[in-house]
Design a protein around this motif. Structure first.
Motif, mmCIF file in Angstrom:
data_model
loop_
_atom_site.group_PDB
_atom_site.id
_atom_site.type_symbol
_atom_site.label_atom_id
_atom_site.label_comp_id
_atom_site.label_asym_id
_atom_site.label_seq_id
_atom_site.Cartn_x
_atom_site.Cartn_y
_atom_site.Cartn_z
ATOM 1 N N GLY A 205 -4.591 -5.167 1.770
ATOM 2 C CA GLY A 205 -3.763 -5.901 0.828
ATOM 3 C C GLY A 205 -3.352 -7.279 1.308
ATOM 4 O O GLY A 205 -3.602 -7.668 2.454
ATOM 5 N N GLY B 167 -5.309 -6.764 -3.933
ATOM 6 C CA GLY B 167 -5.236 -6.495 -5.366
ATOM 7 C C GLY B 167 -5.572 -7.743 -6.162
ATOM 8 O O GLY B 167 -5.342 -8.872 -5.705
ATOM 9 N N ARG C 259 -5.591 -3.385 -3.640
ATOM 10 C CA ARG C 259 -6.214 -2.701 -4.768
ATOM 11 C C ARG C 259 -6.157 -1.216 -4.441
ATOM 12 O O ARG C 259 -6.754 -0.758 -3.475
ATOM 13 N N THR D 290 -0.120 -0.522 -3.899
ATOM 14 C CA THR D 290 0.282 -1.664 -4.715
ATOM 15 C C THR D 290 1.427 -2.405 -4.031
ATOM 16 O O THR D 290 1.522 -3.628 -4.108
#
Lengths: 148, 257
Positions: free
Chosen positions: B167, A122, B225, B220
């Motif tokens: 992640g 992320g 993402r 998350t």
């Protein structure tokens, strides 16, 4: 155990971040099953390390339990941290935190000081290690005090 | 040598599922992991907050919409007849796009094509209400999603994604939900990730949400993402999860912690 200088150097280079423009990780040397030298060149602070282990953002006690009477919710996905300092040397603890994958490619323990070889990170976390070198040293210092 | 081969064959025979996969007899829905309070909340339609969404859905079902000025019921008739068992086979193959669509996408395709109305936004009250209403008509019925042979490559893609580490925390869905479902993450049951009850009323959300919302939350959580809403990979993952729960009974709209 003696290792050739070129072998050690190759390991140092392997530890360098692959992504350009990424936050620079401090290089380190893996010897046998540990990293002998502090990532910061300084000893960590065990009191800060304890606070970090208990902080949810560090993720330790999501999976591990330990001698933390004040922490209501602790995980049971991984061994208890109680006695970690008796079972492992600081060098072994440091490598386990930095890059547990190197010891066991199938482990579910994240590599806390590694930014390559990851998929779809992320944006808030991209090119950043989970913990800083200072945080790792603090946690190593604390875990080393957990003796049985 | 012969003995070793024979032993290998015997061992293979003893392993009916792929390594890490949950044996059919060991599968458990999220309901099984809940406290008795949460189970009681789900079991009683007057206490299950998701039933408010179902009531909302009943109103929408019979409300005319779009340029065609048609309601769902004008074409489909009584929801408890026409929609019986439908949610248990979604995501389903859509011939027009040659790809699977999930239940919410099907509702919106219907709106666009047959009602000539604007599609509902993802996670909107209306879309959750209509999918909750339709899903309720499959209560107690076995999941059959993925049976259509045309879905095979999409199920395979979903499985690949399920097994893919992702992640900053570098975890695959399978690391927790195949391999450690009987353990606890900071005190919370991990569960097997069997999507028997979507859309759900989630206590943590204090509201309704879709499987896609739940999956995005998990992604998350591992600092990945998250897949964007309705992307092919998101649908493939939903499809794989439903096919993985093949034969398990639907309990939608469910309550979950």
């Amino acid at each position: 155990m003696m290792r050739s200088a070129s072998r050690v150097l190759a390991m140092v280079i392997a530890a360098l971040p692959a992504t350009t423009g990424a936050q620079q990780l401090t290089p380190y040397t893996v010897e046998a099953d540990g990293i002998a030298a502090s990532l910061t060149g300084q000893p960590g602070d065990a009191a800060r390390g304890r606070a970090l282990v208990l902080a949810r953002s560090s993720t330790c006690i999501l999976c591990h339990s330990g001698p933390f009477p004040e922490a209501r919710f602790q995980g049971d996905l991984a061994p208890s941290l109680a006695g970690a300092g008796s079972r492992s040397t600081p060098a072994q603890l440091r490598l386990r935190l930095v890059d547990a994958r190197r010891l066991n490619p199938g482990t579910i323990m994240p590599s806390y000081y590694r930014i390559d070889g990851l998929t779809r990170v992320g944006s808030a976390w991209r090119d950043k290690p989970i913990l800083s070198a200072e945080q790792i040293e603090d946690i190593v210092a604390y875990l080393a005090t957990l003796r049985e | 040598m012969m003995r070793r081969v024979a032993l290998a064959i015997a061992l293979l025979g003893a392993l009916p599922v792929l390594a890490g996969e949950i044996a059919p007899a060991e599968r458990r829905s999220g309901y099984d992991f809940m406290s008795s309070d949460s189970k009681a909340m789900q079991d009683d339609d007057t206490a299950n907050p998701a039933m408010l969404s179902v009531l909302d859905g009943e109103t929408l079902w019979s409300t005319k919409a779009g340029a065609a000025n048609k309601s769902c019921g004008d074409c489909h008739g009584a929801v408890d007849v026409s929609m019986k068992g439908v949610a248990a086979r979604y995501p389903a193959f859509d011939a027009a796009s040659s790809a699977p669509v999930d239940l919410a996408q099907r509702v919106n395709l219907c709106r666009r094509q047959h009602q000539e109305a604007e599609p509902f936004a993802a996670e909107s009250r209306e879309l959750l209400a209509l999918t909750a209403l339709v899903a309720k008509q499959s209560r107690g019925m076995p999941i059959t999603a993925g049976d259509d042979p045309r879905l095979k490559p999409f199920v395979a893609r979903g499985r690949e994604l399920f097994l893919q580490r992702q992640g900053q925390l570098n975890l695959a869905c399978s690391n927790c939900h195949d391999d450690n479902w009987d353990k606890h993450l900071a005190g919370s049951a991990i569960t097997q990730g069997q999507p028997t009850g979507y859309p759900i009323y989630r206590l943590e959300w204090q509201g309704m949400g879709s499987l896609q919302r739940r999956l995005r939350g998990c992604m998350t959580g591992v600092r990945a993402r998250a897949f964007d809403v309705d992307t092919p990979d998101m649908i493939a993952l939903e499809l794989y999860l439903m096919s993985r729960a093949h034969g398990m009974a639907m309990d939608a709209p469910a309550v979950r912690p």
